[in-house]
Design an enzyme around this catalytic site. Structure first.
Site, PDB file in Angstrom:
ATOM      1  CG  ASP A  64      -1.896   1.110   1.275  1.00 43.21           C
ATOM      2  OD1 ASP A  64      -1.658   2.146   0.618  1.00 43.21           O
ATOM      3  OD2 ASP A  64      -2.912   0.958   1.969  1.00 43.21           O
ATOM      4  CB  VAL A  65       1.877   3.670  -2.666  1.00 45.39           C
ATOM      5  CG1 VAL A  65       2.414   2.633  -3.621  1.00 45.39           C
ATOM      6  CG2 VAL A  65       0.532   4.215  -3.130  1.00 45.39           C
ATOM      7  CE1 TYR A 159      -8.307  10.771  -9.589  1.00 45.84           C
ATOM      8  CE2 TYR A 159      -8.874  12.409 -11.254  1.00 45.84           C
ATOM      9  CZ  TYR A 159      -8.253  11.224 -10.894  1.00 45.84           C
ATOM     10  OH  TYR A 159      -7.562  10.498 -11.849  1.00 45.84           O
ATOM     11  CE  LYS A 163      -4.627  11.071 -10.002  1.00 44.76           C
ATOM     12  NZ  LYS A 163      -3.517  10.103 -10.082  1.00 44.76           N
ATOM     13  CB  THR A 194      -9.327   1.900 -16.603  1.00 43.87           C
ATOM     14  OG1 THR A 194      -9.676   3.095 -15.891  1.00 43.87           O
ATOM     15  CG2 THR A 194      -8.055   2.155 -17.406  1.00 43.87           C
TER      16      THR A 194
HETATM   17  N1  LIG Z   1      -8.886   5.908 -16.208  1.00 45.33           N
HETATM   18  C1  LIG Z   1      -8.923   7.199 -16.362  1.00 45.33           C
HETATM   19  O1  LIG Z   1      -9.810   7.729 -17.034  1.00 45.33           O
HETATM   20  C2  LIG Z   1      -7.848   8.062 -15.730  1.00 45.33           C
HETATM   21  C3  LIG Z   1      -7.790   9.414 -16.118  1.00 45.33           C
HETATM   22  C4  LIG Z   1      -6.810  10.230 -15.569  1.00 45.33           C
HETATM   23  C5  LIG Z   1      -5.912   9.716 -14.646  1.00 45.33           C
HETATM   24  N2  LIG Z   1      -6.000   8.405 -14.278  1.00 45.33           N
HETATM   25  C6  LIG Z   1      -5.035   7.929 -13.289  1.00 45.33           C
HETATM   26  O2  LIG Z   1      -4.363   6.812 -13.817  1.00 45.33           O
HETATM   27  C7  LIG Z   1      -3.937   5.966 -12.748  1.00 45.33           C
HETATM   28  C8  LIG Z   1      -4.366   4.538 -13.046  1.00 45.33           C
HETATM   29  O3  LIG Z   1      -5.780   4.499 -13.044  1.00 45.33           O
HETATM   30  P1  LIG Z   1      -6.641   3.394 -13.839  1.00 45.33           P
HETATM   31  O4  LIG Z   1      -7.579   4.114 -14.683  1.00 45.33           O
HETATM   32  O5  LIG Z   1      -5.744   2.385 -14.433  1.00 45.33           O
HETATM   33  O6  LIG Z   1      -7.489   2.810 -12.643  1.00 45.33           O
HETATM   34  P2  LIG Z   1      -7.472   1.413 -11.890  1.00 45.33           P
HETATM   35  O7  LIG Z   1      -7.655   0.307 -12.861  1.00 45.33           O
HETATM   36  O8  LIG Z   1      -8.441   1.569 -10.770  1.00 45.33           O
HETATM   37  O9  LIG Z   1      -5.989   1.324 -11.316  1.00 45.33           O
HETATM   38  C9  LIG Z   1      -5.590   1.889 -10.122  1.00 45.33           C
HETATM   39  C10 LIG Z   1      -4.625   0.912  -9.457  1.00 45.33           C
HETATM   40  O10 LIG Z   1      -4.059   1.518  -8.305  1.00 45.33           O
HETATM   41  C11 LIG Z   1      -3.981   0.540  -7.264  1.00 45.33           C
HETATM   42  N3  LIG Z   1      -4.001   1.240  -5.992  1.00 45.33           N
HETATM   43  C12 LIG Z   1      -4.979   2.061  -5.521  1.00 45.33           C
HETATM   44  N4  LIG Z   1      -4.640   2.514  -4.299  1.00 45.33           N
HETATM   45  C13 LIG Z   1      -3.431   1.982  -4.002  1.00 45.33           C
HETATM   46  C14 LIG Z   1      -2.556   2.079  -2.887  1.00 45.33           C
HETATM   47  N5  LIG Z   1      -2.882   2.817  -1.814  1.00 45.33           N
HETATM   48  N6  LIG Z   1      -1.381   1.388  -2.917  1.00 45.33           N
HETATM   49  C15 LIG Z   1      -1.045   0.633  -3.994  1.00 45.33           C
HETATM   50  N7  LIG Z   1      -1.835   0.508  -5.076  1.00 45.33           N
HETATM   51  C16 LIG Z   1      -3.025   1.167  -5.078  1.00 45.33           C
HETATM   52  C17 LIG Z   1      -5.204  -0.358  -7.504  1.00 45.33           C
HETATM   53  O11 LIG Z   1      -5.000  -1.674  -7.040  1.00 45.33           O
HETATM   54  P3  LIG Z   1      -5.443  -2.137  -5.544  1.00 45.33           P
HETATM   55  O12 LIG Z   1      -6.834  -1.624  -5.350  1.00 45.33           O
HETATM   56  O13 LIG Z   1      -5.322  -3.615  -5.578  1.00 45.33           O
HETATM   57  O14 LIG Z   1      -4.447  -1.507  -4.647  1.00 45.33           O
HETATM   58  C18 LIG Z   1      -5.318  -0.365  -9.016  1.00 45.33           C
HETATM   59  O15 LIG Z   1      -4.626  -1.469  -9.599  1.00 45.33           O
HETATM   60  C19 LIG Z   1      -4.527   6.560 -11.471  1.00 45.33           C
HETATM   61  O16 LIG Z   1      -3.567   7.342 -10.796  1.00 45.33           O
HETATM   62  C20 LIG Z   1      -5.643   7.439 -12.008  1.00 45.33           C
HETATM   63  O17 LIG Z   1      -5.972   8.489 -11.117  1.00 45.33           O
HETATM   64  C21 LIG Z   1      -6.938   7.577 -14.791  1.00 45.33           C
END
Ligand SMILES: NC(=O)c1ccc[n+]([C@@H]2O[C@H](COP(=O)([O-])OP(=O)(O)OC[C@H]3O[C@@H](n4cnc5c(N)ncnc54)[C@H](OP(=O)(O)O)[C@@H]3O)[C@@H](O)[C@H]2O)c1
Length: 254
Positions: A64-65, A159, A163, A194
């Protein structure tokens, strides 16, 4: 395929799903040894299996980061198992949207700030402390968002604040540590394919229809497209790119 990361050790947080998994697969395809991290073991094991099926090398390390010690344990796992930490991608993040500021529960504020900001700070600190001791230094890419520094969306204040802080923290850390051989940048995705970009109860088809109008490009970004930006910034192709925040959002924040 180019092998920009052969013999390099790469750490990707949040690599059990979404952008993080696509990024881990892309690094492995270019020859990296990849440490994949997240809180839940099973999806990390799936990522490791996918990399193994394609002939790559990866190690799953649940952590957990947002908790003290989590980030340090990941650095130690990378160095202990593969001998160095050359690239780190701080991608783990959480999103709790939908409520205006006046109705925002403190728990939602803290969850997002703890993971998205404090988690990136703790990770950066542990990674930089290691990388600056290495002869070849290292490269770090933090995953921010177009929501925050680049655009605003109703109901996403916490959020967006978290960010925007990732963007600012990335620039500040880049300035502090480029002289020690640690090169730091950020990528700011827009809506990406996602589960995070799905509204409650929304199907992928529903999201596609919504994005046809909401994004100038007319669609969400693919996870591989965000990963490609991360790999560019982490690679020697970007050797003189320092402290930038590369927006990958189909024009969503224009
Ligand atoms: N998808 C979008 O539209 C979008 C847009 C802009 C930015 N982002 C950013 O892109 C990044 C990846 O998002 P994603 O879309 O791929 O979503 P996602 O599939 O929900 O991935 C997020 C990952 O972070 C892990 N995580 C969450 N809290 C954590 C913690 N405290 N310690 C370690 N791991 C943790 C989760 O795994 P566990 O729950 O198993 O820990 C999950 O695998 C995020 O930072 C998100 O804010 C996404």
């Amino acid at each position: 395929m180019a092998q920009r990361f052969s013999r390099r050790t790469v750490l990707v947080t949040g690599a059990g799903s979404g952008i993080g998994r696509a990024t881990a697969l892309a690094f492995a395809a270019e020859g990296a040894h990849v440490v994949v991290a997240g809180r839940t073991a099973a999806p990390l094991d799936e990522t490791v299996a996918l990399i193994g099926e394609r002939g790559g090398t990866a190690l799953a390390v649940p952590a957990d980061v947002a908790r003290p010690g989590g980030a340090q344990a990941l650095v130690e796992a990378a160095v202990g198992h593969f001998g160095s930490l050359d690239v780190a991608v701080n991608n783990a993040g959480v999103f709790r949207g939908g409520l205006p500021v006046a109705d925002l529960p403190e728990a939602d504020w803290h969850t997002q700030l703890d993971t998205n900001v404090t988690g990136v700070f703790l990770a950066l600190r542990a990674q930089i402390r290691r990388m600056r001791t290495q002869p070849d230094g290292g490269a770090i890419v933090n995953v921010a968002s177009n929501i925050g520094a680049h655009t605003r969306v109703p109901g996403t204040a916490a959020y967006g604040a978290s960010k925007a802080a990732v963007t600012a923290l990335s620039r500040a850390a880049a300035l502090d540590h480029i002289g020690e051989g640690v090169r730091i940048n950020a990528v700011s995705p827009g809506a990406t394919a996602t589960t995070m970009s799905l509204l409650p109860g929304e199907t992928e088809a529903g999201r596609a229809e919504r994005m046809r109008h909401a994004v100038p490009l007319g669609r969400v970004s693919r996870t591989e497209e965000v990963a490609a930006a991360v790999l560019y910034l982490a690679s020697d192709d970007a050797a003189s790119v320092v402290g930038t925040d590369l927006v990958v959002d189909g024009g969503g924040s224009l």
